[in-house]
Write a protein that holds these residues in place. Structure first.
Motif, PDB file in Angstrom:
ATOM      1  N   LEU A  73      11.447  -4.327  -3.685  1.00 50.19           N
ATOM      2  CA  LEU A  73      10.066  -4.137  -4.202  1.00 50.19           C
ATOM      3  C   LEU A  73      10.172  -2.776  -4.656  1.00 50.19           C
ATOM      4  O   LEU A  73       9.968  -2.557  -5.694  1.00 50.19           O
ATOM      5  CB  LEU A  73       8.766  -4.328  -3.334  1.00 50.19           C
ATOM      6  CG  LEU A  73       9.175  -6.329  -3.031  1.00 50.19           C
ATOM      7  CD1 LEU A  73       7.831  -6.445  -2.304  1.00 50.19           C
ATOM      8  CD2 LEU A  73       8.843  -6.968  -4.807  1.00 50.19           C
ATOM      9  N   ALA A  74      10.237  -1.633  -3.795  1.00 51.99           N
ATOM     10  CA  ALA A  74      10.462  -0.747  -3.900  1.00 51.99           C
ATOM     11  C   ALA A  74      11.778  -0.049  -4.973  1.00 51.99           C
ATOM     12  O   ALA A  74      11.270   0.363  -5.728  1.00 51.99           O
ATOM     13  CB  ALA A  74      10.489   0.460  -2.619  1.00 51.99           C
ATOM     14  N   ALA A  75      13.109  -0.560  -4.600  1.00 51.99           N
ATOM     15  CA  ALA A  75      14.094  -0.462  -5.388  1.00 51.99           C
ATOM     16  C   ALA A  75      13.908  -0.750  -7.448  1.00 51.99           C
ATOM     17  O   ALA A  75      13.777  -0.129  -8.504  1.00 51.99           O
ATOM     18  CB  ALA A  75      15.467  -0.984  -5.032  1.00 51.99           C
ATOM     19  N   GLU A  76      12.994  -2.130  -6.770  1.00 56.84           N
ATOM     20  CA  GLU A  76      12.590  -3.007  -8.578  1.00 56.84           C
ATOM     21  C   GLU A  76      11.357  -1.956  -9.624  1.00 56.84           C
ATOM     22  O   GLU A  76      11.728  -1.699 -10.346  1.00 56.84           O
ATOM     23  CB  GLU A  76      12.125  -4.225  -8.461  1.00 56.84           C
ATOM     24  CG  GLU A  76      12.930  -5.054  -8.033  1.00 56.84           C
ATOM     25  CD  GLU A  76      12.345  -6.204  -7.223  1.00 56.84           C
ATOM     26  OE1 GLU A  76      10.842  -6.694  -7.746  1.00 56.84           O
ATOM     27  OE2 GLU A  76      13.428  -7.296  -6.464  1.00 56.84           O
ATOM     28  N   VAL A 122       0.713  -0.830  -0.074  1.00 54.32           N
ATOM     29  CA  VAL A 122       0.203   0.519  -0.046  1.00 54.32           C
ATOM     30  C   VAL A 122       0.603   0.917  -0.026  1.00 54.32           C
ATOM     31  O   VAL A 122       0.415   2.080  -1.036  1.00 54.32           O
ATOM     32  CB  VAL A 122      -0.513  -0.228   1.205  1.00 54.32           C
ATOM     33  CG1 VAL A 122      -1.792   1.003   1.313  1.00 54.32           C
ATOM     34  CG2 VAL A 122      -2.138  -1.331   0.914  1.00 54.32           C
ATOM     35  N   ALA A 123       1.807   1.505   0.579  1.00 54.33           N
ATOM     36  CA  ALA A 123       2.875   2.384   0.808  1.00 54.33           C
ATOM     37  C   ALA A 123       3.679   2.476  -0.304  1.00 54.33           C
ATOM     38  O   ALA A 123       2.853   4.034  -0.912  1.00 54.33           O
ATOM     39  CB  ALA A 123       3.973   2.198   1.783  1.00 54.33           C
ATOM     40  N   ARG A 124       3.539   2.135  -1.904  1.00 58.77           N
ATOM     41  CA  ARG A 124       4.025   1.789  -2.547  1.00 58.77           C
ATOM     42  C   ARG A 124       2.903   2.677  -3.826  1.00 58.77           C
ATOM     43  O   ARG A 124       3.005   4.195  -4.489  1.00 58.77           O
ATOM     44  CB  ARG A 124       4.663   0.796  -3.509  1.00 58.77           C
ATOM     45  CG  ARG A 124       6.016   0.422  -3.056  1.00 58.77           C
ATOM     46  CD  ARG A 124       6.225  -0.513  -3.794  1.00 58.77           C
ATOM     47  NE  ARG A 124       4.737  -1.457  -3.671  1.00 58.77           N
ATOM     48  CZ  ARG A 124       4.675  -2.936  -4.175  1.00 58.77           C
ATOM     49  NH1 ARG A 124       5.673  -2.901  -2.541  1.00 58.77           N
ATOM     50  NH2 ARG A 124       4.453  -3.705  -4.253  1.00 58.77           N
ATOM     51  N   VAL A 125       2.137   2.693  -3.515  1.00 61.67           N
ATOM     52  CA  VAL A 125       0.127   3.126  -4.223  1.00 61.67           C
ATOM     53  C   VAL A 125       0.416   5.009  -3.362  1.00 61.67           C
ATOM     54  O   VAL A 125       0.123   5.277  -4.000  1.00 61.67           O
ATOM     55  CB  VAL A 125      -0.703   1.917  -3.973  1.00 61.67           C
ATOM     56  CG1 VAL A 125      -2.049   3.234  -3.627  1.00 61.67           C
ATOM     57  CG2 VAL A 125      -0.756   1.180  -4.734  1.00 61.67           C
TER      58      VAL A 125
END
Length: 262
Positions: A74-77, A44-47
């Motif tokens: 995942l965020a870096a990818e 959710v934080a990425r959204v």
């Protein structure tokens, strides 16, 4: 939910389109400084990071270092630049008081006792700037509401849920409004919507989520039902129930938001 597989389950159950709708509904906007409290792997934080945009900033907080590490990867990818990860407990968040415009917490309070839930809301409110928004989403009737369950299967399900004790509250959704009110939050908004709703066969994606859920509760279930074999039979029978055409099962999502007084 300390299972090593829990991070993957959280990723798999998060629908980014629905999260955009819910986050906008409770006021997340471009430029905000936002905290996802109990962020898991940061699905959710990425959204949230996309919604606040380059002028905003999101912090993902979770007690599991393993999930924070997975989230960072995942965020870096995905090339998410405006998202930080901090390991810590939302009962004593290691972030400055008054430093966020928006705080979000989803599917965390069901794992807190009543006393810890009250304390957590107080702690999160302290981390809001004046006028900042606290938004909490959690379930009511989680795993409980079904029609057509065999009586023995229903009894075993209820035994497992009761056996989880204070580590799991299936009725926490209905308690959120009162906690916001007692904390003195203003402009409280309550949204109530279906979460699990299967009329007929559940989708394979939903069945996979339930399979993963039963992996995370395995130790509890084996202890409560008395043997690994008893638990395996219970899980197989429940998944068969979800695949039936005459199945009805549901739970309700409460999404509650309020503002810190100015």
């Amino acid at each position: 939910m300390d299972s090593a597989s829990e991070g993957n389950r959280l990723e798999g159950k998060t629908d980014p389109v629905e999260m955009v709708r819910q986050l906008r509904l409770v006021g997340l906007a471009p430029g905000m400084r936002a905290l996802d409290a109990g962020a898991g792997t940061g699905a959710v934080a990425r959204v949230m990071a996309e919604l606040v945009g380059p002028t905003g900033k999101v912090t993902a907080l979770d007690a599991s270092a393993q999930r924070m590490e997975q989230g960072q990867r995942l965020a870096a990818e995905e090339g998410v630049a405006n998202l930080d990860f901090i390991t810590g407990n939302l009962l004593a968040p290691p972030v400055p008081k008054g430093s966020f415009d928006f705080i979000w917490s989803r599917f965390v309070f069901e794992y807190l006792s009543d006393a810890d839930g009250e304390h957590a809301i107080a702690q999160l409110t302290d981390r809001l700037a004046p006028g900042g928004i606290l938004a909490i989403a959690d379930l009511d009737g989680n795993m409980l509401f079904h029609d057509g369950l065999d009586p023995k299967l229903e009894d075993n399900l209820n035994r497992i849920i009761v056996g989880l004790g204070e580590s799991f509250d299936p009725y926490v959704g209905r308690k959120l409004y009162g906690r916001f009110y007692r904390q003195g939050l203003k402009d409280i908004q309550v949204h109530c919507m279906p979460y699990h709703l299967f009329a007929g066969q559940a989708s394979e994606k939903d069945i996979e989520n339930w399979k993963a859920k039963f992996v995370t509760t395995r130790d509890y279930g084996v202890d409560i039902l008395g043997s690994e074999r008893s638990y395996e039979v219970f899980v197989a029978n429940f998944l068969d129930f979800l695949r039936r055409d005459d199945t009805l099962t549901y739970s309700t999502l409460f999404l509650v938001s309020g503002k810190k007084p100015v």
